[in-house]
Design a protein around this motif. Structure first.
Motif, PDB file in Angstrom:
ATOM      1  N   MET A   1      10.289  12.169   9.109  1.00 49.57           N
ATOM      2  CA  MET A   1       9.732  11.196  10.002  1.00 49.57           C
ATOM      3  C   MET A   1       8.331  10.845   9.508  1.00 49.57           C
ATOM      4  N   ILE A   2       7.926   9.596   9.665  1.00 50.89           N
ATOM      5  CA  ILE A   2       6.590   9.149   9.268  1.00 50.89           C
ATOM      6  C   ILE A   2       5.959   8.392  10.418  1.00 50.89           C
ATOM      7  N   PHE A   3       4.677   8.588  10.604  1.00 49.92           N
ATOM      8  CA  PHE A   3       3.906   7.806  11.550  1.00 49.92           C
ATOM      9  C   PHE A   3       2.908   7.021  10.714  1.00 49.92           C
ATOM     10  N   ALA A   4       2.904   5.720  10.829  1.00 44.53           N
ATOM     11  CA  ALA A   4       1.939   4.908  10.087  1.00 44.53           C
ATOM     12  C   ALA A   4       1.105   4.127  11.082  1.00 44.53           C
ATOM     13  N   LEU A   5      -0.184   4.275  11.028  1.00 44.80           N
ATOM     14  CA  LEU A   5      -1.085   3.543  11.895  1.00 44.80           C
ATOM     15  C   LEU A   5      -1.768   2.480  11.057  1.00 44.80           C
ATOM     16  N   SER A   6      -1.626   1.227  11.445  1.00 43.60           N
ATOM     17  CA  SER A   6      -2.177   0.139  10.646  1.00 43.60           C
ATOM     18  C   SER A   6      -3.309  -0.531  11.387  1.00 43.60           C
ATOM     19  N   GLY A   7      -4.360  -0.859  10.659  1.00 43.18           N
ATOM     20  CA  GLY A   7      -5.551  -1.421  11.275  1.00 43.18           C
ATOM     21  C   GLY A   7      -5.547  -2.931  11.348  1.00 43.18           C
ATOM     22  N   PHE A   8      -4.678  -3.537  12.160  1.00 44.14           N
ATOM     23  CA  PHE A   8      -4.784  -4.961  12.459  1.00 44.14           C
ATOM     24  C   PHE A   8      -5.864  -5.100  13.526  1.00 44.14           C
ATOM     25  N   ALA A   9      -5.929  -6.230  14.218  1.00 50.16           N
ATOM     26  CA  ALA A   9      -6.882  -6.381  15.312  1.00 50.16           C
ATOM     27  C   ALA A   9      -6.617  -5.322  16.380  1.00 50.16           C
ATOM     28  N   ASP A  10      -5.355  -5.049  16.631  1.00 52.48           N
ATOM     29  CA  ASP A  10      -4.954  -3.974  17.532  1.00 52.48           C
ATOM     30  C   ASP A  10      -4.216  -2.939  16.710  1.00 52.48           C
ATOM     31  N   ASP A  11      -4.188  -1.710  17.204  1.00 47.12           N
ATOM     32  CA  ASP A  11      -3.479  -0.649  16.493  1.00 47.12           C
ATOM     33  C   ASP A  11      -1.982  -0.854  16.597  1.00 47.12           C
ATOM     34  N   LEU A  12      -1.297  -0.383  15.590  1.00 49.59           N
ATOM     35  CA  LEU A  12       0.153  -0.469  15.527  1.00 49.59           C
ATOM     36  C   LEU A  12       0.658   0.866  15.021  1.00 49.59           C
ATOM     37  N   CYS A  13       1.627   1.415  15.693  1.00 48.01           N
ATOM     38  CA  CYS A  13       2.207   2.683  15.280  1.00 48.01           C
ATOM     39  C   CYS A  13       3.671   2.431  14.933  1.00 48.01           C
ATOM     40  N   ILE A  14       4.051   2.770  13.722  1.00 49.35           N
ATOM     41  CA  ILE A  14       5.421   2.582  13.268  1.00 49.35           C
ATOM     42  C   ILE A  14       6.012   3.955  12.985  1.00 49.35           C
TER      43      ILE A  14
ATOM     44  N   ILE B   1       9.260  -0.908   5.497  1.00 50.14           N
ATOM     45  CA  ILE B   1       7.984  -1.081   6.199  1.00 50.14           C
ATOM     46  C   ILE B   1       6.984  -1.803   5.303  1.00 50.14           C
ATOM     47  N   LYS B   2       6.921  -1.404   4.053  1.00 50.68           N
ATOM     48  CA  LYS B   2       5.992  -2.033   3.115  1.00 50.68           C
ATOM     49  C   LYS B   2       6.314  -3.519   2.954  1.00 50.68           C
ATOM     50  N   ASN B   3       7.593  -3.846   2.796  1.00 53.51           N
ATOM     51  CA  ASN B   3       8.003  -5.242   2.611  1.00 53.51           C
ATOM     52  C   ASN B   3       7.756  -6.083   3.857  1.00 53.51           C
ATOM     53  N   VAL B   4       8.026  -5.532   5.029  1.00 56.13           N
ATOM     54  CA  VAL B   4       7.774  -6.264   6.277  1.00 56.13           C
ATOM     55  C   VAL B   4       6.284  -6.523   6.429  1.00 56.13           C
ATOM     56  N   ARG B   5       5.472  -5.534   6.100  1.00 60.26           N
ATOM     57  CA  ARG B   5       4.015  -5.696   6.170  1.00 60.26           C
ATOM     58  C   ARG B   5       3.561  -6.852   5.272  1.00 60.26           C
TER      59      ARG B   5
ATOM     60  N   LYS C   1       5.524  -9.392   4.047  1.00 57.17           N
ATOM     61  CA  LYS C   1       6.110 -10.667   4.496  1.00 57.17           C
ATOM     62  C   LYS C   1       5.430 -11.181   5.761  1.00 57.17           C
ATOM     63  N   PHE C   2       5.032 -10.288   6.663  1.00 57.95           N
ATOM     64  CA  PHE C   2       4.317 -10.689   7.870  1.00 57.95           C
ATOM     65  C   PHE C   2       2.976 -11.312   7.502  1.00 57.95           C
ATOM     66  N   GLY C   3       2.326 -10.772   6.496  1.00 62.65           N
ATOM     67  CA  GLY C   3       1.017 -11.259   6.098  1.00 62.65           C
ATOM     68  C   GLY C   3       1.027 -12.610   5.416  1.00 62.65           C
ATOM     69  N   GLU C   4       2.145 -12.982   4.786  1.00 61.98           N
ATOM     70  CA  GLU C   4       2.194 -14.252   4.058  1.00 61.98           C
ATOM     71  C   GLU C   4       1.974 -15.462   4.961  1.00 61.98           C
ATOM     72  N   PRO C   5       2.794 -15.678   5.995  1.00 67.10           N
ATOM     73  CA  PRO C   5       2.581 -16.879   6.811  1.00 67.10           C
ATOM     74  C   PRO C   5       1.420 -16.747   7.794  1.00 67.10           C
ATOM     75  N   THR C   6       1.148 -15.537   8.255  1.00 68.65           N
ATOM     76  CA  THR C   6       0.116 -15.355   9.272  1.00 68.65           C
ATOM     77  C   THR C   6      -1.272 -15.125   8.684  1.00 68.65           C
ATOM     78  N   ARG C   7      -1.302 -14.729   7.427  1.00 68.20           N
ATOM     79  CA  ARG C   7      -2.541 -14.353   6.737  1.00 68.20           C
ATOM     80  C   ARG C   7      -3.226 -13.150   7.388  1.00 68.20           C
ATOM     81  N   LEU C   8      -2.459 -12.402   8.183  1.00 66.76           N
ATOM     82  CA  LEU C   8      -2.965 -11.164   8.780  1.00 66.76           C
ATOM     83  C   LEU C   8      -2.513 -10.007   7.912  1.00 66.76           C
ATOM     84  N   LYS C   9      -3.459  -9.204   7.509  1.00 67.80           N
ATOM     85  CA  LYS C   9      -3.131  -8.059   6.668  1.00 67.80           C
ATOM     86  C   LYS C   9      -3.788  -6.823   7.248  1.00 67.80           C
ATOM     87  N   PRO C  10      -3.067  -5.704   7.224  1.00 72.34           N
ATOM     88  CA  PRO C  10      -3.681  -4.479   7.733  1.00 72.34           C
ATOM     89  C   PRO C  10      -4.786  -4.006   6.807  1.00 72.34           C
TER      90      PRO C  10
END
Length: 125
Positions: free
Chosen positions: A1-14, A26-30, A32-41
């Motif tokens: 099991m892995i817990f990943a906490l990412s530092g966007f504007a709000d915390d995210l626990c995966i 998880i890496k690929n979704v991170r 792909k999410f960043g491409e259109p939104t320009r939000l990166k952890p």
């Protein structure tokens, strides 16, 4: 099991299985999410936590996700995350915070019915 906490504007626990396929997803979704939104952890503020796997597998998987590895237990949003049974002592800071809120409501002469509504509407997680 892995817990990943990412530092966007709000915390995210995966939380996911500790295998290469799940970590890669998880890496690929991170990405792909960043491409259109320009939000990166902020990977310097992110951490991954492993439990129940060998040290060798931990090292291999943390190399795939490229997020710094840390150890449990940690406090996340006021709750202790651990691989062990959570005791009342572990929850004491959260309980004290809730009691403080209730005492504040009581001191403002809020009726019992209103306090009940406030307690039920307060998210604990």
């Amino acid at each position: 099991m892995i817990f990943a906490l990412s530092g966007f504007a709000d915390d995210l626990c995966i939380v996911c299985s500790a295998d290469k396929e799940s970590i890669s997803t998880i890496k690929n979704v991170r990405i792909k999410f960043g491409e259109p939104t320009r939000l990166k952890p902020n990977l310097r503020k992110s951490s991954c936590f492993f439990a129940g796997i060998s040290k060798e597998l931990e090292d291999a998987l943390s190399g795939v996700i490229v997020i710094p590895k840390h150890s449990l237990p940690i406090e996340y949003l006021g709750i202790t995350l651990s691989t062990k049974h959570v005791s009342v002592r572990d929850c004491r800071p959260l309980i004290n915070k809730i009691r403080g809120k209730i005492d504040g409501w009581r001191s403002k002469h809020v009726s019992f019915a209103t306090r009940l509504v406030l307690i039920n509407s307060t998210s604990l997680v």
